[in-house]
Motif scaffolding. Structure first.
Motif, PDB file in Angstrom:
ATOM      1  N   THR A  24     -70.243  35.673  98.329  1.00 49.24           N
ATOM      2  CA  THR A  24     -69.410  35.313  97.186  1.00 49.24           C
ATOM      3  C   THR A  24     -68.589  34.098  97.567  1.00 49.24           C
ATOM      4  OG1 THR A  24     -69.285  37.641  96.530  1.00 49.24           O
ATOM      5  CG2 THR A  24     -67.681  36.136  95.562  1.00 49.24           C
ATOM      6  N   VAL A  25     -68.732  33.028  96.781  1.00 52.99           N
ATOM      7  CA  VAL A  25     -68.126  31.740  97.111  1.00 52.99           C
ATOM      8  C   VAL A  25     -67.121  31.366  96.027  1.00 52.99           C
ATOM      9  CG1 VAL A  25     -68.574  29.312  97.642  1.00 52.99           C
ATOM     10  CG2 VAL A  25     -70.281  31.060  98.226  1.00 52.99           C
ATOM     11  N   ASP A  26     -65.888  31.129  96.421  1.00 51.72           N
ATOM     12  CA  ASP A  26     -64.825  30.738  95.490  1.00 51.72           C
ATOM     13  C   ASP A  26     -64.807  29.218  95.372  1.00 51.72           C
ATOM     14  OD1 ASP A  26     -62.590  30.357  93.978  1.00 51.72           O
ATOM     15  OD2 ASP A  26     -61.188  31.241  95.408  1.00 51.72           O
ATOM     16  N   LEU A  27     -65.404  28.699  94.310  1.00 50.11           N
ATOM     17  CA  LEU A  27     -65.455  27.250  94.115  1.00 50.11           C
ATOM     18  C   LEU A  27     -64.097  26.679  93.721  1.00 50.11           C
ATOM     19  CD1 LEU A  27     -68.851  26.923  92.212  1.00 50.11           C
ATOM     20  CD2 LEU A  27     -68.395  26.512  94.636  1.00 50.11           C
ATOM     21  N   GLY A  28     -63.161  27.536  93.345  1.00 51.22           N
ATOM     22  CA  GLY A  28     -61.814  27.075  93.034  1.00 51.22           C
ATOM     23  C   GLY A  28     -60.984  26.797  94.264  1.00 51.22           C
ATOM     24  N   ASP A  29     -61.469  27.204  95.426  1.00 50.94           N
ATOM     25  CA  ASP A  29     -60.773  26.958  96.680  1.00 50.94           C
ATOM     26  C   ASP A  29     -61.131  25.554  97.176  1.00 50.94           C
ATOM     27  OD1 ASP A  29     -59.972  26.877  99.435  1.00 50.94           O
ATOM     28  OD2 ASP A  29     -59.992  29.070  99.482  1.00 50.94           O
ATOM     29  N   ARG A  68     -66.751  20.542  89.997  1.00 53.46           N
ATOM     30  CA  ARG A  68     -66.684  21.691  90.896  1.00 53.46           C
ATOM     31  C   ARG A  68     -66.937  23.006  90.179  1.00 53.46           C
ATOM     32  NH1 ARG A  68     -65.103  21.758  95.698  1.00 53.46           N
ATOM     33  NH2 ARG A  68     -63.823  23.657  95.539  1.00 53.46           N
ATOM     34  N   ARG A  69     -67.636  22.979  89.066  1.00 55.57           N
ATOM     35  CA  ARG A  69     -68.044  24.188  88.368  1.00 55.57           C
ATOM     36  C   ARG A  69     -69.557  24.350  88.469  1.00 55.57           C
ATOM     37  NH1 ARG A  69     -64.078  26.433  85.035  1.00 55.57           N
ATOM     38  NH2 ARG A  69     -62.239  25.101  84.745  1.00 55.57           N
ATOM     39  N   ALA A  70     -69.996  25.578  88.764  1.00 55.64           N
ATOM     40  CA  ALA A  70     -71.426  25.862  88.866  1.00 55.64           C
ATOM     41  C   ALA A  70     -71.994  26.103  87.478  1.00 55.64           C
ATOM     42  CB  ALA A  70     -71.664  27.068  89.752  1.00 55.64           C
ATOM     43  N   ARG A  71     -73.223  25.648  87.259  1.00 58.34           N
ATOM     44  CA  ARG A  71     -73.864  25.840  85.961  1.00 58.34           C
ATOM     45  C   ARG A  71     -75.375  25.621  86.077  1.00 58.34           C
ATOM     46  NH1 ARG A  71     -70.835  21.266  85.573  1.00 58.34           N
ATOM     47  NH2 ARG A  71     -69.357  22.257  84.162  1.00 58.34           N
ATOM     48  N   PRO A  72     -76.141  26.271  85.200  1.00 61.49           N
ATOM     49  CA  PRO A  72     -77.552  25.937  85.083  1.00 61.49           C
ATOM     50  C   PRO A  72     -77.719  24.727  84.165  1.00 61.49           C
ATOM     51  CG  PRO A  72     -77.036  27.712  83.587  1.00 61.49           C
ATOM     52  CD  PRO A  72     -75.748  27.378  84.319  1.00 61.49           C
ATOM     53  N   VAL A 115     -79.346  33.138  92.676  1.00 60.01           N
ATOM     54  CA  VAL A 115     -77.977  32.633  92.633  1.00 60.01           C
ATOM     55  C   VAL A 115     -77.409  32.935  91.256  1.00 60.01           C
ATOM     56  CG1 VAL A 115     -78.823  30.325  92.023  1.00 60.01           C
ATOM     57  CG2 VAL A 115     -76.503  30.586  92.892  1.00 60.01           C
ATOM     58  N   GLY A 116     -76.159  33.347  91.219  1.00 59.62           N
ATOM     59  CA  GLY A 116     -75.496  33.620  89.959  1.00 59.62           C
ATOM     60  C   GLY A 116     -74.117  33.002  89.931  1.00 59.62           C
ATOM     61  N   VAL A 117     -73.547  32.918  88.755  1.00 61.93           N
ATOM     62  CA  VAL A 117     -72.197  32.381  88.614  1.00 61.93           C
ATOM     63  C   VAL A 117     -71.464  33.188  87.563  1.00 61.93           C
ATOM     64  CG1 VAL A 117     -72.891  30.636  86.900  1.00 61.93           C
ATOM     65  CG2 VAL A 117     -70.817  30.301  88.249  1.00 61.93           C
ATOM     66  N   THR A 118     -70.192  33.489  87.812  1.00 65.11           N
ATOM     67  CA  THR A 118     -69.388  34.249  86.875  1.00 65.11           C
ATOM     68  C   THR A 118     -68.879  33.343  85.754  1.00 65.11           C
ATOM     69  OG1 THR A 118     -67.426  33.878  88.251  1.00 65.11           O
ATOM     70  CG2 THR A 118     -68.693  35.891  88.656  1.00 65.11           C
ATOM     71  N   PRO A 119     -68.398  33.908  84.645  1.00 66.17           N
ATOM     72  CA  PRO A 119     -67.901  33.088  83.544  1.00 66.17           C
ATOM     73  C   PRO A 119     -66.863  32.066  84.020  1.00 66.17           C
ATOM     74  CG  PRO A 119     -68.054  35.375  82.851  1.00 66.17           C
ATOM     75  CD  PRO A 119     -68.333  35.357  84.327  1.00 66.17           C
ATOM     76  N   GLY A 120     -67.006  30.848  83.548  1.00 70.10           N
ATOM     77  CA  GLY A 120     -66.098  29.769  83.944  1.00 70.10           C
ATOM     78  C   GLY A 120     -66.632  28.921  85.072  1.00 70.10           C
ATOM     79  N   GLY A 121     -67.657  29.411  85.768  1.00 64.49           N
ATOM     80  CA  GLY A 121     -68.329  28.599  86.785  1.00 64.49           C
ATOM     81  C   GLY A 121     -67.582  28.422  88.088  1.00 64.49           C
ATOM     82  N   ARG A 122     -66.592  29.283  88.354  1.00 58.58           N
ATOM     83  CA  ARG A 122     -65.778  29.102  89.550  1.00 58.58           C
ATOM     84  C   ARG A 122     -66.141  30.042  90.700  1.00 58.58           C
ATOM     85  NH1 ARG A 122     -63.450  24.196  89.857  1.00 58.58           N
ATOM     86  NH2 ARG A 122     -61.953  23.783  88.184  1.00 58.58           N
ATOM     87  N   GLU A 153     -74.526  33.709  84.364  1.00 57.70           N
ATOM     88  CA  GLU A 153     -75.766  32.933  84.486  1.00 57.70           C
ATOM     89  C   GLU A 153     -76.444  33.325  85.793  1.00 57.70           C
ATOM     90  OE1 GLU A 153     -76.471  30.997  81.905  1.00 57.70           O
ATOM     91  OE2 GLU A 153     -74.491  31.300  81.002  1.00 57.70           O
ATOM     92  N   GLY A 154     -77.768  33.452  85.762  1.00 60.31           N
ATOM     93  CA  GLY A 154     -78.517  33.803  86.959  1.00 60.31           C
ATOM     94  C   GLY A 154     -79.749  32.949  87.095  1.00 60.31           C
ATOM     95  N   PHE A 155     -80.149  32.684  88.320  1.00 64.27           N
ATOM     96  CA  PHE A 155     -81.230  31.748  88.600  1.00 64.27           C
ATOM     97  C   PHE A 155     -82.054  32.277  89.762  1.00 64.27           C
ATOM     98  CE2 PHE A 155     -82.816  27.371  89.505  1.00 64.27           C
ATOM     99  CZ  PHE A 155     -83.045  26.947  88.203  1.00 64.27           C
ATOM    100  N   ASN A 156     -83.366  32.315  89.596  1.00 60.25           N
ATOM    101  CA  ASN A 156     -84.264  32.803  90.629  1.00 60.25           C
ATOM    102  C   ASN A 156     -84.745  31.667  91.518  1.00 60.25           C
ATOM    103  OD1 ASN A 156     -86.090  35.129  91.589  1.00 60.25           O
ATOM    104  ND2 ASN A 156     -87.545  33.467  91.222  1.00 60.25           N
ATOM    105  N   LEU A 157     -84.706  31.889  92.818  1.00 57.58           N
ATOM    106  CA  LEU A 157     -85.194  30.914  93.791  1.00 57.58           C
ATOM    107  C   LEU A 157     -86.451  31.464  94.465  1.00 57.58           C
ATOM    108  CD1 LEU A 157     -81.708  29.981  95.305  1.00 57.58           C
ATOM    109  CD2 LEU A 157     -83.028  28.659  93.634  1.00 57.58           C
TER     110      LEU A 157
END
Length: 398
Positions: free
Chosen positions: A58-63, A157-161, A314-321, A354-358
């Motif tokens: 779990t990665v905090d992109l807001g940090d 700095r926000r994750a998104r597909p 890989v997934g990202v929670t609402p807001g992309g952070r 959002e979820g993404f298959n690798l």
């Protein structure tokens, strides 16, 4: 060039003593901090084929002390293990990335390139574009997938597909020609593709094999290469070449009618090559290919619910952070894995919107950096690390 990428910056090879540890199944700590803003844990999930063990970062992109970047070995057509990619890049953790050209048994004498299927962006610059849909490797994606789908982190700095579309041209005295590819192992039929120093040293012969709908179709015999440096043609040749491409040089490879268009060029002619990857949204600082499985918190229609396998997602929670990097364990007790539909459901349960298959199977791997060296958290299903062309790296910054 607004909202477009150019050419990737160098990722120099670092040759250092690499100490790698494999953690026995069930022995890794649960919910432990890797560094500030990055946590690792493992847990089990009941799947249709049996119990699967999930390794999760779990990665905090807001940090502000955390960054996520593309891991790669310095060339598109090259591969290295995830542990080596993490070590040489100075990352604190990483997972494997996109599907790739792993075998060429359908084309005798043609070398498998190891290059990835989808687009890739590293440090805000275009590394490669997507191959035609019929040239993909990997499991069938859900309906409506174009092959240009990516998952990444924007300059905000926000994750998104999203999707990355190649836009480019080859301008000559006779007019402008459309560009159909960038550093990719398969070019569209009757197109012209550009290859830069970041392609690597592998032969470009694979790029003229197959069709837009059939990866195993024969290779074109009508192909031509033109090398351009400082705005002028410096060499011409009657087929795909190999070996390194010099810095500042772009090799144009044409197949079919694309080759016939290049046939009108001679040494000394003026040629201008321009290209970029257009996202249609906030530009990506980093992006990697694969295919979406979760959108707006809901699984995509048509996800496979029959074939279970070891997978990376890989997934990202609402807001992309908040980024979720997930890898299934490949050890004997958990090798049955999950279906794509179960993978999407797991990401949703973890809070992903959002979820993404690798890439999965023998490629699946999640590693972290500890004081003693690199630790392989998810056991490779093949018994040893498989070299891969790229991955997602997590970095600690001051």
């Amino acid at each position: 060039m607004n909202r477009r990428s150019a050419v990737i910056a160098s990722c120099g090879a670092v040759f250092a003593l690499l100490t790698v540890f494999v953690v026995p199944a069930g022995a890794a700590p649960d919910g432990s901090a890797v560094v500030r803003g990055v946590r690792y844990r493992q847990f089990d999930v009941a799947g249709a084929a049996g119990t699967a063990r999930v390794h999760l970062l779990t990665v905090d992109l807001g940090d502000r002390h955390v960054r996520v970047r593309l891991l790669h070995p310095g060339a598109v057509a090259a591969r290295e293990t995830v542990s080596r990619l993490v070590e040489t890049a100075g990352a604190v953790a990483g997972v494997n990335g996109d599907f790739f050209d792993i075998t060429e048994t359908q084309h005798p004498g043609v070398e498998a390139t190891g290059a990835t299927v989808g687009p890739a962006v590293a440090d805000g610059r275009a590394m490669k574009a997507a191959v035609p849909p019929g040239q993909r490797f990997g499991p069938a994606p859900p309906p409506g997938i174009t092959g240009r789908e990516v998952f990444g982190v924007g300059v905000d700095r926000r994750a998104r597909p999203g999707r990355l579309r190649l836009v480019g041209s080859v301008r000559t005295a006779a007019g402008a020609l459309p560009l159909g590819g960038l550093n990719q192992y398969a070019l569209p039929q009757d197109s012209i593709g550009a290859f830069t120093m970041w392609w690597g040293t592998v032969s470009r012969a694979r790029a003229v094999c197959g069709t837009d709908t059939d990866r195993s179709a024969d290779c074109d015999t009508d192909a031509r290469e033109v090398a351009v440096r400082a705005g002028r043609v410096v060499t011409v040749s009657g087929g795909p070449g190999a070996g390194p491409i010099a810095p500042g040089t772009t090799v144009l490879l044409g197949r079919g009618s694309g080759a016939r268009r290049l046939a009108g060029l001679s040494v000394g002619d003026r040629v201008r090559v321009r290209y970029g990857l257009v996202s249609g949204s906030v530009p990506y600082a980093f992006a990697i290919g694969g295919f979406p499985v979760l959108s707006g918190g809901e699984p995509l229609p048509g996800l496979d619910d029959r074939v279970s396998a070891v997978r990376t997602a890989v997934g990202v929670t609402p807001g992309g952070r908040r980024l979720l990097l997930l890898a299934l364990d490949g050890s004997a007790g958990y090798r049955t894995g999950l279906t794509v539909a179960e993978e999407a459901a797991t990401l949703r349960t973890l809070g992903a919107a959002e979820g993404f298959n690798l890439d999965g199977g023998g490629s699946t791997e999640l590693v972290t950096r500890e004081r003693g060296g690199i630790v392989i958290r998810s056991h490779p299903s093949g018994g040893a690390e498989r070299p891969v062309p790229n991955g997602i790296g997590v970095f600690a910054v001051p």
